[in-house]
Design an enzyme around this catalytic site. Structure first.
Site, short mmCIF file in Angstrom:
data_model
loop_
_atom_site.label_atom_id
_atom_site.label_comp_id
_atom_site.label_asym_id
_atom_site.label_seq_id
_atom_site.Cartn_x
_atom_site.Cartn_y
_atom_site.Cartn_z
N ASP A 115 0.86 -1.19 0.00
CA ASP A 115 0.00 0.00 0.00
C ASP A 115 0.89 1.23 0.00
O ASP A 115 1.96 1.23 0.60
CB ASP A 115 -0.91 0.02 1.23
CG ASP A 115 -2.02 -1.02 1.14
OD1 ASP A 115 -2.48 -1.31 0.03
OD2 ASP A 115 -2.43 -1.53 2.21
N ASP A 133 -7.05 -1.48 -4.81
CA ASP A 133 -8.12 -1.16 -3.86
C ASP A 133 -9.09 -0.14 -4.45
O ASP A 133 -10.31 -0.26 -4.29
CB ASP A 133 -7.55 -0.62 -2.55
CG ASP A 133 -6.66 -1.62 -1.84
OD1 ASP A 133 -6.82 -2.85 -2.05
OD2 ASP A 133 -5.78 -1.18 -1.07
#
Length: 167
Positions: A115, A133
């Site tokens: 991330d 995402d």
């Protein structure tokens, strides 16, 4: 031709996601953070869990659990995309498929999901996330919006209605 564009969209999402993750992984140390704007940091975080780091500290089994879920959902989406769909359904499925495969690849190869986007407001941080995402959430939003906006029958239902009228 319609199905090809949705598989193509999934591939674009997957490639963009993996390109960004690889860049972050190869060029920044784990834990790195740089302020970009008054509401965005670029970071390098590894997430062994799911959304909002759900089950992140579960001891390792969650890697295979979430990988299996992502692959099962991806297989279902490939099947679903082979059916007649509205454009919005194809768009949503293409986005979700690309995102699911992007995060599944991370789990399979890296063991965790990379991330790198950290949005915040006055000290409140949204959990860090990535392109995969965003594609999954965007696809889900399109599906939800489709249930409210597109009240007409699906192309498959329309075809069944036509066949019944002919017979």
């Amino acid at each position: 031709m319609g199905k090809v564009r949705w598989y193509g969209l999934a591939m674009v999402v997957f490639i963009a996601d993996q390109t960004a993750k690889s860049y972050v992984d190869l060029n920044t140390p784990l834990g790195w953070s740089v302020n970009v704007t008054s509401f965005l940091n670029l970071v390098h975080i590894l997430n062994p869990g799911a959304a909002f780091s759900f089950l992140a500290g579960a001891g390792g089994w969650q890697r295979w659990f979430f990988l299996a879920i992502a692959l099962a959902i991806s297989a279902w989406l490939v099947w679903f995309l082979s059916r007649p769909l509205h454009k919005s359904e194809g768009l949503a499925c293409g986005l979700i498929l690309g995102g699911a495969l992007g995060n599944a690849f991370d789990r399979a190869v890296r063991g965790q999901v990379v991330d790198y986007l950290d949005f915040y407001f006055r000290g409140w941080h949204w959990p860090a996330f990535n392109i995969a995402d965003m594609a999954i959430v965007g696809g889900a939003m399109v599906l939800v919006a489709n249930t409210f906006v597109n009240k007409e029958k699906t192309p498959a239902q329309n075809q069944n209605s036509i066949e019944k009228k002919v017979n």
